[in-house]
Design a protein around this motif. Structure first.
Motif, short mmCIF file in Angstrom:
data_model
loop_
_atom_site.label_atom_id
_atom_site.label_comp_id
_atom_site.label_asym_id
_atom_site.label_seq_id
_atom_site.Cartn_x
_atom_site.Cartn_y
_atom_site.Cartn_z
N GLN A 142 -6.74 5.74 1.80
CA GLN A 142 -6.39 4.54 1.47
C GLN A 142 -6.84 3.52 2.74
O GLN A 142 -6.71 2.28 2.59
N THR A 148 -10.73 -1.54 8.24
CA THR A 148 -9.40 -0.75 7.61
C THR A 148 -8.42 -1.68 7.07
O THR A 148 -8.45 -3.04 7.44
N ASN A 149 -7.61 -1.17 6.03
CA ASN A 149 -6.44 -2.07 5.66
C ASN A 149 -5.49 -2.11 6.35
O ASN A 149 -5.18 -1.12 6.88
N ASN A 150 -4.77 -3.34 6.51
CA ASN A 150 -3.85 -3.57 7.46
C ASN A 150 -2.55 -3.16 6.45
O ASN A 150 -2.05 -3.91 5.54
N ARG A 151 -1.61 -2.00 6.92
CA ARG A 151 -0.48 -1.57 5.99
C ARG A 151 0.57 -2.59 5.93
O ARG A 151 1.53 -2.61 5.26
N ASN A 176 -6.74 -9.03 -5.92
CA ASN A 176 -8.37 -9.37 -5.14
C ASN A 176 -9.42 -9.37 -6.28
O ASN A 176 -10.58 -8.76 -6.13
N TYR A 208 0.86 -1.34 -0.12
CA TYR A 208 0.09 -0.10 0.03
C TYR A 208 0.75 1.25 0.01
O TYR A 208 2.00 1.45 0.78
N HIS A 265 -9.60 3.12 4.59
CA HIS A 265 -10.99 2.45 4.66
C HIS A 265 -11.54 2.17 3.36
O HIS A 265 -12.80 1.72 3.08
N ASP A 325 0.26 -5.93 5.65
CA ASP A 325 0.10 -7.17 4.84
C ASP A 325 0.88 -7.27 3.75
O ASP A 325 1.32 -6.50 3.33
N PRO A 350 -8.15 -0.29 -2.44
CA PRO A 350 -6.99 0.40 -2.19
C PRO A 350 -5.98 0.80 -3.25
O PRO A 350 -6.11 -0.32 -4.20
N PRO A 393 -12.25 -0.23 0.24
CA PRO A 393 -12.17 -1.68 -0.14
C PRO A 393 -11.46 -1.81 -1.49
O PRO A 393 -11.23 -3.04 -1.72
#
Length: 360
Positions: free
Chosen positions: A52, A109-112, A145, A38, A54, A114, A58, A56
């Protein structure tokens, strides 16, 4: 293997895990994995910052190149027409219309941290009618994805799509994709100028200003090119709140011996005309009206007896020919106001505190 679902109204290119036949080369491509991440810097499209955390869908970063998901919201904001069919694959074409960027956000939230893995798209891709060889691209079109991601390289952003892109360590990465949005930025610039006293105004390649206003010397309204050349005095006025409207400048003339009167003059220095002898300040000219604050002590006759009230009376407006005057807000506590997006934002001093209000 993949099946394509074409959503006409939503036009989001989505791929599910059901069967879809492709040539042998696609199987080889789909087995290649590319590590992605990300972006950790801000990204804006036509002046709007992308959330970035929130989102879906990103944005991704691969080899320090930003990748955009080809969803309907993003392609519409970027001024791209997206078409798809099973025989010819994905096509991206530049058009001249951009929609405002819409962001459908999620509470998750997106886990940075990951670990992200993308693969090359297993179908043909065309840009402005030309087929690109994705297998030879240093920055290939990717699938993540089940969403198609497109690289924002100079070759595509500037040469193919004619966008304006900028980068710096503080503001991050910015894309300006349509002139209409650039006009919005120009309106914001003009509004900020008016809010800060209107000491200079810009249009095209010209700057209009009162350069000696704060220097204590003789004042004048002048214009010059952006590089300072072709300097020309338009009038000897001590001009405040300069507004450019078409081929005219509207401004307030500040003289100790008389009220702040509103004048207009053509941008070539001809046609200087008194528009109104009202005692005003902080002039804004917008959509055929002049908006301003008025002082109480020197109002024109016929507006009521307010001589006992000191300072400003409130916010007024009138047509740009000086007619149809009306009071929008009666409040002597108003210190200043700002206009944008059909709203008037104004600041007051009440009970020793600054307060911010808004009205249409």
């Amino acid at each position: 293997m993949f099946r394509t679902i074409a959503v006409r109204a939503a036009a989001v290119i989505i791929f599910t895990g059901l069967a879809f036949a492709w040539p042998d080369s696609s199987a080889k491509a789909s087995s290649t994995e590319y590590p992605a991440a990300y972006p950790t810097f801000p990204v804006t499209v036509n002046g709007m910052a992308i959330d970035q955390l929130h989102n879906p869908y990103p944005l991704l970063l691969y080899r320090n190149i930003t990748y955009f998901p080809m969803t309907w919201d993003y392609t519409s904001a970027l001024g791209l027409t997206v078409t798809w069919n099973e025989q010819t694959g994905l096509s991206l074409d530049k058009n001249e219309m951009c929609a405002p960027l819409k962001q459908t956000l999620s509470a998750q939230t997106n886990n940075r941290s990951d670990s992200l893995v993308a693969i090359p798209v297993p179908f043909p891709v065309k840009v402005n009618g030309s087929l690109i060889d994705n297998s030879q691209e240093r920055y290939p079109v990717l699938l993540y994805n089940n969403i198609t991601y497109f690289p924002m390289t100079w070759r595509f952003t500037s040469e193919a799509f004619n966008w304006q892109t900028t980068w710096d360590d503080v503001r991050g990465y910015s894309i300006q994709s349509c002139e209409r949005q650039a006009r919005e930025a120009s309106l914001q610039r003009d509004a900020l100028n008016a809010a800060n006293g209107g000491q200079l105004a810009m249009k095209d390649e010209w700057v209009y200003m009162n350069p000696l206003r704060s220097g204590g010397g003789s004042h004048s309204l002048v214009k010059a090119k952006l590089d300072g050349s072709d300097r020309m005095e338009l009038s000897a006025d001590n001009a405040l709140s300069i507004n450019v409207v078409g081929d005219w400048l509207y401004y307030i003339v500040s003289e100790p011996s008389k009220p702040n009167e509103i004048y207009k003059i053509r941008t070539d220095g001809t046609g200087r005309t008194l528009v109104s002898d009202t005692d005003g300040e902080q002039l804004w000219v917008l959509d055929g009206y002049m908006y301003f604050l008025r002082y109480a002590g020197r109002q024109p006759s016929g507006t009521g007896d307010t001589a006992q009230v000191q300072g400003r009376v409130g916010i007024f407006r009138m047509s740009i020919d000086g007619s149809n005057e009306q009071q929008l807000l009666a409040d002597p506590a108003v210190l200043g106001f700002y206009m944008y997006g059909g709203q008037v934002y104004f600041r007051t001093m009440e009970d020793g505190k600054n307060k911010l209000y808004a009205m249409r």
